[in-house]
Design an enzyme around this catalytic site. Structure first.
Site, short mmCIF file in Angstrom:
data_model
loop_
_atom_site.label_atom_id
_atom_site.label_comp_id
_atom_site.label_asym_id
_atom_site.label_seq_id
_atom_site.Cartn_x
_atom_site.Cartn_y
_atom_site.Cartn_z
CE LYS A 1 -0.18 -0.14 5.06
NZ LYS A 1 -0.98 -0.51 6.24
CE1 TYR B 1 11.70 32.19 2.54
CE2 TYR B 1 11.47 29.81 2.55
CZ TYR B 1 11.36 31.02 1.89
OH TYR B 1 10.93 31.06 0.60
C1 LIG Z 1 -0.11 -1.47 6.89
C2 LIG Z 1 -0.62 -2.72 7.44
C3 LIG Z 1 0.24 -3.83 7.63
C4 LIG Z 1 1.73 -3.75 7.46
O1 LIG Z 1 2.30 -3.16 8.61
P1 LIG Z 1 3.88 -3.03 8.81
O2 LIG Z 1 4.03 -2.54 10.19
O3 LIG Z 1 4.33 -2.03 7.80
O4 LIG Z 1 4.47 -4.38 8.58
C5 LIG Z 1 -0.34 -5.02 8.00
N1 LIG Z 1 -1.67 -5.13 8.22
C6 LIG Z 1 -2.50 -4.08 8.08
C7 LIG Z 1 -3.96 -4.28 8.34
C8 LIG Z 1 -2.01 -2.84 7.70
O5 LIG Z 1 -2.85 -1.81 7.59
#
Ligand SMILES: *Cc1c(COP(=O)(O)O)cnc(C)c1O
Length: 374
Positions: free
Chosen positions: A32, A260
């Protein structure tokens, strides 16, 4: 002039580490958010080439982007637009995480419409209080799924939940509650192949759970899910290097204000080097706050602190009397061989976590890939 170098072979090496750590459970590679900034399609193609069991994404749209790119590995999507009709998801063989009866109903309508049996994973909220059915709603969700199974509209592939990672005691309570929810589903007559609960941290912390699948995101990218512990402690290799070049240098006098707000004023006559990366690229502006740990970059072999304000497109470092020239390579993070800061060091300087650094890095950076497959 701004480049993210993504080492896909490091990602495969990390996948193999998680196979060892999880003792043979199936691995879902979580891709994702553009594979945590590493480039979703390239990472997914490489993971498919390495025979990963599953891919995981939040949105159906991310899953469909994988399908459009020719990725055929099973993919699960679990966070849904309230207007999602799931038709395209089923047409694209996307498996759907179902958290409530209303989603289940929409999935069933889509299955009826497309004449495809929807492959679903039921999500139970065991204590994180995000998505997933509460334990009070769980019985009804299971019953609904059973009814639709007998109507050949859905096939329940899995049951899953997600830990809060608050403390070992809190996680253990969720693990127990997940076990109860699984048992209740089985007692109700539901059968399914996959139970999955842990992300990177839980997979490392609780290797003996014996569930059929683990969902690994951050760890695949070589980073540690534990603040203060390095990925290398677990045999993981960071997969992203961020680099740029010096765009301009100038000689200035002592007492000159830089960028800045003049957070920094030169102490003596010196050389300033301008680096064309800013918060529009996801370099956090807060990393130039001077209270607490200071961020840095490497030019040549030397590290220089970021003492003046990071702006939208650029920042400036003081290189003293060193021989730094326009076009010299600047490493922002990730190149261990160059003694560059780690993602974790930048995260600490910006009062955040490594997850936020890599997922937000982008803007005008161009990604290039080592070890890519078509
Ligand atoms: C993002 C996510 C993961 C992965 O988590 P990590 O800590 O990056 O390994 C696993 N399960 C769900 C439901 C998530 O939203």
């Amino acid at each position: 002039m701004r480049e993210l170098i993504i080492d896909l072979d490091a990602i495969v090496s990390n996948l193999n580490r998680f196979k060892e750590i999880s003792g043979g459970a199936k691995i879902m590679g979580v891709v994702k958010a553009n594979a945590y900034g590493h480039g979703m399609v390239e990472v997914a193609r490489k993971l498919q080439f390495a025979n990963i069991d599953y891919l995981g994404v939040a949105d159906v749209d991310e899953a469909l982007e994988l399908r459009a790119a020719g990725v055929t590995t099973p993919v699960l999507s679990w966070l849904h637009d309230p207007k999602q009709d799931f038709l395209a998801a089923l047409e694209g063989d996307v498996e759907i995480g179902v958290s409530n009866l209303e989603q289940l109903d929409r999935v069933a309508k889509a299955a009826d419409h497309t004449k495809k049996i929807a492959r679903i994973h039921l999500k139970v909220d065991t204590g994180l209080s995000r998505n997933g059915a509460t334990l009070a709603e769980w019985g009804l969700l299971v019953q609904g799924a059973l009814d639709l199974t007998s109507q050949k509209l859905v096939h329940v592939v899995g049951v899953f939940s997600h830990l809060s990672s608050t403390s070992e005691a809190d996680d253990k309570a969720q693990i127990a509650s997940f076990g109860d929810a699984v048992q209740r589903a089985k007692d109700a007559g539901l059968s399914f192949e996959l139970r999955h609960l842990t992300a990177s941290d839980g997979t490392i912390s609780y290797p003996g759970l014996g569930l059929e699948m683990v969902r690994v995101g951050l760890g695949l990218y070589g980073l540690s899910p534990f603040v203060g512990r390095k990925g290398s402690e677990f045999g993981l290799k960071p997969a992203m290097i961020a680099r740029s070049v010096v765009a301009q240098t100038k000689r200035v006098a002592a007492g000159v204000g830089v960028s800045y707000g003049y957070l920094y004023k030169t102490k003596a006559e010196t050389t300033l080097a301008l680096i064309p990366v800013g918060y529009a690229e996801g370099l956090p502006r807060g990393a130039s706050d001077q209270d607490g740990p200071i961020a840095g970059v490497v030019i040549g072999t030397k590290r220089y602190p970021i003492l003046s304000r990071i702006a939208m497109d650029q920042f400036v470092v003081d290189v003293g009397d060193d021989e730094v020239a326009v076009g010299d390579e600047v490493v922002l993070f990730g190149d261990e061989a160059n003694n560059a800061p780690s993602v974790d060091e930048l995260a600490i300087a910006a009062s955040t976590i490594n997850y936020e650094i890599v997922t937000r890095i982008g803007g005008r950076f161009k990604r290039s890939y080592l070890g890519s497959v078509k």
